[in-house]
Design a protein around this motif. Structure first.
Motif, PDB file in Angstrom:
ATOM      1  N   MET A   1       0.882  -1.224  -0.027  1.00 19.64           N
ATOM      2  CA  MET A   1      -0.088   0.005  -0.052  1.00 19.64           C
ATOM      3  C   MET A   1       0.779   1.312  -0.066  1.00 19.64           C
ATOM      4  N   CYS A   2       1.836   1.313   0.720  1.00 19.62           N
ATOM      5  CA  CYS A   2       2.720   2.556   0.992  1.00 19.62           C
ATOM      6  C   CYS A   2       3.454   2.889  -0.241  1.00 19.62           C
ATOM      7  N   GLN A   3       3.671   2.180  -1.222  1.00 17.36           N
ATOM      8  CA  GLN A   3       4.434   2.315  -2.202  1.00 17.36           C
ATOM      9  C   GLN A   3       3.577   3.131  -3.305  1.00 17.36           C
ATOM     10  N   LEU A   4       2.181   2.868  -3.222  1.00 19.93           N
ATOM     11  CA  LEU A   4       1.307   3.708  -4.149  1.00 19.93           C
ATOM     12  C   LEU A   4       1.542   5.248  -3.553  1.00 19.93           C
TER      13      LEU A   4
END
Length: 124
Positions: A1-4
């Protein structure tokens, strides 16, 4: 999620300070580029220069008796609500004027969606 989120263009969260004249007084507004871009899109829809659109928001807020002591936060929320309405399908991302929309109907539908979300995801 964080990479988004962290994989996005870093310039989007760089802050920019711009001077805006409101009622003859020059004030500075500091926002991230992401918000400046969104405000520019909103202004474009009604064929307004960005400063004029922001000034209009300021005066309309005063007329509605809103506390705009933190005007920068108000602008961020305006941008977030605009994008949320697009995400919910209440607005289309096109060049149609926002002034021509039926705000009452859109706000009622938004409140309905908010109540549904709160019922589904209550605060813990």
């Amino acid at each position: 999620m964080c990479q988004l989120f962290i994989g996005a263009d870093e310039s989007l969260w760089e802050s920019q300070t711009r001077s805006i004249r409101i009622d003859g007084v020059v004030t500075s507004v500091r926002l991230e580029l992401f918000y400046w871009n969104t405000l520019a899109e909103i202004a474009h829809r009604d064929a307004l220069p960005l400063n004029k659109m922001i000034t209009s928001l300021y005066f309309e807020s005063l007329e509605s008796n809103h506390d705009i002591s933190n005007f920068t936060s108000f602008l961020r929320v305006c941008c977030s609500r605009y994008l949320s309405l697009i995400a919910d399908g209440a607005l289309l991302r096109n060049d149609d004027s926002l002034q021509a929309l039926d705000a009452t109907t859109i706000l009622e539908a938004e409140n309905h969606r908010r109540r549904e979300r709160l019922a589904r995801y209550p605060n813990e």
